[in-house]
Structure formats: structure tokens, C-alpha cells
Design a protein around this motif. Structure first.
Motif, PDB file in Angstrom:
ATOM      1  N   TRP A  21      -0.888   9.230   6.767  1.00  9.51           N
ATOM      2  CA  TRP A  21      -0.078   8.169   6.174  1.00  9.51           C
ATOM      3  C   TRP A  21       0.848   7.550   7.230  1.00  9.51           C
ATOM      4  CZ3 TRP A  21       0.043   5.152   2.107  1.00  9.51           C
ATOM      5  CH2 TRP A  21       1.213   4.473   1.800  1.00  9.51           C
ATOM      6  N   LYS A  22       1.576   8.381   7.971  1.00  7.59           N
ATOM      7  CA  LYS A  22       2.516   7.887   8.981  1.00  7.59           C
ATOM      8  C   LYS A  22       1.794   7.097  10.076  1.00  7.59           C
ATOM      9  CE  LYS A  22       6.036  11.435   8.481  1.00  7.59           C
ATOM     10  NZ  LYS A  22       6.670  12.597   9.114  1.00  7.59           N
ATOM     11  N   ILE A  43      -5.919  -1.322   1.859  1.00  9.74           N
ATOM     12  CA  ILE A  43      -5.378  -0.081   2.413  1.00  9.74           C
ATOM     13  C   ILE A  43      -6.407   1.040   2.295  1.00  9.74           C
ATOM     14  CG2 ILE A  43      -3.617   1.709   2.072  1.00  9.74           C
ATOM     15  CD1 ILE A  43      -1.708  -0.602   1.289  1.00  9.74           C
ATOM     16  N   PHE A  97      -0.384  -1.501   7.218  1.00  9.17           N
ATOM     17  CA  PHE A  97      -0.394  -1.948   5.827  1.00  9.17           C
ATOM     18  C   PHE A  97       0.316  -3.279   5.623  1.00  9.17           C
ATOM     19  CE2 PHE A  97      -0.457   2.765   4.354  1.00  9.17           C
ATOM     20  CZ  PHE A  97      -1.718   2.912   4.899  1.00  9.17           C
ATOM     21  N   ARG A 115       3.138   5.202  -2.823  1.00  6.92           N
ATOM     22  CA  ARG A 115       2.523   6.495  -2.486  1.00  6.92           C
ATOM     23  C   ARG A 115       3.167   7.617  -3.296  1.00  6.92           C
ATOM     24  NH1 ARG A 115       3.664  10.676   1.582  1.00  6.92           N
ATOM     25  NH2 ARG A 115       1.696  11.741   2.038  1.00  6.92           N
ATOM     26  N   ILE A 174      -4.179   9.155   0.697  1.00 10.34           N
ATOM     27  CA  ILE A 174      -2.762   9.080   1.082  1.00 10.34           C
ATOM     28  C   ILE A 174      -2.057  10.433   1.079  1.00 10.34           C
ATOM     29  CG2 ILE A 174      -2.520   6.700   0.294  1.00 10.34           C
ATOM     30  CD1 ILE A 174      -1.062   7.797  -2.203  1.00 10.34           C
ATOM     31  N   TYR A 210       5.416   0.475   0.175  1.00  6.65           N
ATOM     32  CA  TYR A 210       4.236   1.337   0.192  1.00  6.65           C
ATOM     33  C   TYR A 210       4.589   2.819   0.082  1.00  6.65           C
ATOM     34  CZ  TYR A 210       1.589  -2.806   1.319  1.00  6.65           C
ATOM     35  OH  TYR A 210       1.018  -4.043   1.265  1.00  6.65           O
ATOM     36  N   ASP A 211       5.728   3.209   0.647  1.00  4.90           N
ATOM     37  CA  ASP A 211       6.152   4.606   0.498  1.00  4.90           C
ATOM     38  C   ASP A 211       6.435   4.916  -0.972  1.00  4.90           C
ATOM     39  OD1 ASP A 211       6.050   5.545   3.201  1.00  4.90           O
ATOM     40  OD2 ASP A 211       7.838   4.347   3.610  1.00  4.90           O
ATOM     41  N   LYS A 234       0.346   3.655   8.310  1.00  7.56           N
ATOM     42  CA  LYS A 234       1.266   2.795   7.550  1.00  7.56           C
ATOM     43  C   LYS A 234       1.653   1.497   8.259  1.00  7.56           C
ATOM     44  CE  LYS A 234       5.612   3.740   6.584  1.00  7.56           C
ATOM     45  NZ  LYS A 234       6.824   4.352   6.070  1.00  7.56           N
TER      46      LYS A 234
END
Length: 129
Positions: free
Chosen positions: A93-94, A109, A100, A9, A87, A5-6, A97
């Protein structure tokens, strides 16, 4: 294969800043972008593939057996822009996450991030001034 996912993003935020109305970006060029070189090239390709499947990216897919699929990315679709809006904030986000990994799609998401943004917006607007 699991989606990173990172990586997804970073791909979306990079594309949002660097896609041109007059030209697209080839997946092999995307892999060499400095902000994305910390990710495995297969993670980048897989993220693009999944973003395309969920209609967040407009791209042409060239199926290759040896190196995996190649993509030519033309544009970000409206759902992709919505995803980028949600995002962009690093703290949000952090915070969200970890949730997710229980979800199976980017649309899920988006729903989680939209709900969080709605709750946060309601909280801020309810605070005394």
C-alpha cells in the motif's frame, strides 16, 4: 472533493472484518469506529459513496440535504473483496499509494495493484531456490 485513499482502505478493511452475514452497518456507526475516528466524517461518507458507486459495497443510500448522504452497508461485493486482498499488505500500500492520485477510480487502483502483485509474483517465482 478528493477521495482520501487511506480512509477508503481503512473503511474496507474494517468492513471486511466486522460486517456480519445477519446485519449491516450504518454510516453513522462507521464514523464512530475507533480506527476511523482520525478521519473527517465527510471523508468516510465520501469513501463509502465512491466505493458503492464502483460496486464494491452493497448498500442503501438515504439522501439527506443537511448532513449529506447516509448509508446502510449490507455487504462487500466481489470487486470489493478483490480490492481488500490487494490493499491488505501495508508495505504494498505505502509503495503504490503515490500513484493513486493520478488515477480516477478504484478500478484503476485495482489494476495498478494487480500489476504490481503479478510482477512481484513473477520475480519471486523466477528466483533460484
Amino acid at each position: 472533493m478528493r477521495i482520501n485513499y487511506d480512509c477508503a482502505r481503512c473503511v474496507m478493511l474494517y468492513l471486511e472484518e466486522n460486517l456480519s452475514y445477519r446485519g449491516g452497518i450504518h454510516s453513522e456507526n462507521l464514523i464512530n469506529v475507533p480506527i476511523l475516528t482520525s478521519f473527517n466524517p465527510d471523508d468516510i461518507r465520501y469513501a463509502v459513496k465512491q466505493l458503492h458507486k464502483e460496486k464494491m459495497l452493497d448498500c442503501k443510500v438515504n439522501h439527506k440535504l443537511k448532513n449529506g448522504d447516509e448509508f446502510f452497508i449490507f455487504d462487500i461485493e466481489p470487486e470489493g473483496h478483490k480490492f481488500c486482498d490487494l490493499i491488505r499488505n501495508e508495505e504494498n500500500w505505502k509503495q503504490e499509494k503515490p500513484k493513486f492520485f493520478e488515477l480516477s477510480t478504484f478500478k484503476s487502483i485495482i489494476e495498478v495493484l494487480t500489476a504490481t502483485a503479478t510482477i512481484a509474483g513473477a520475480f519471486v517465482s523466477a528466483m533460484p531456490k
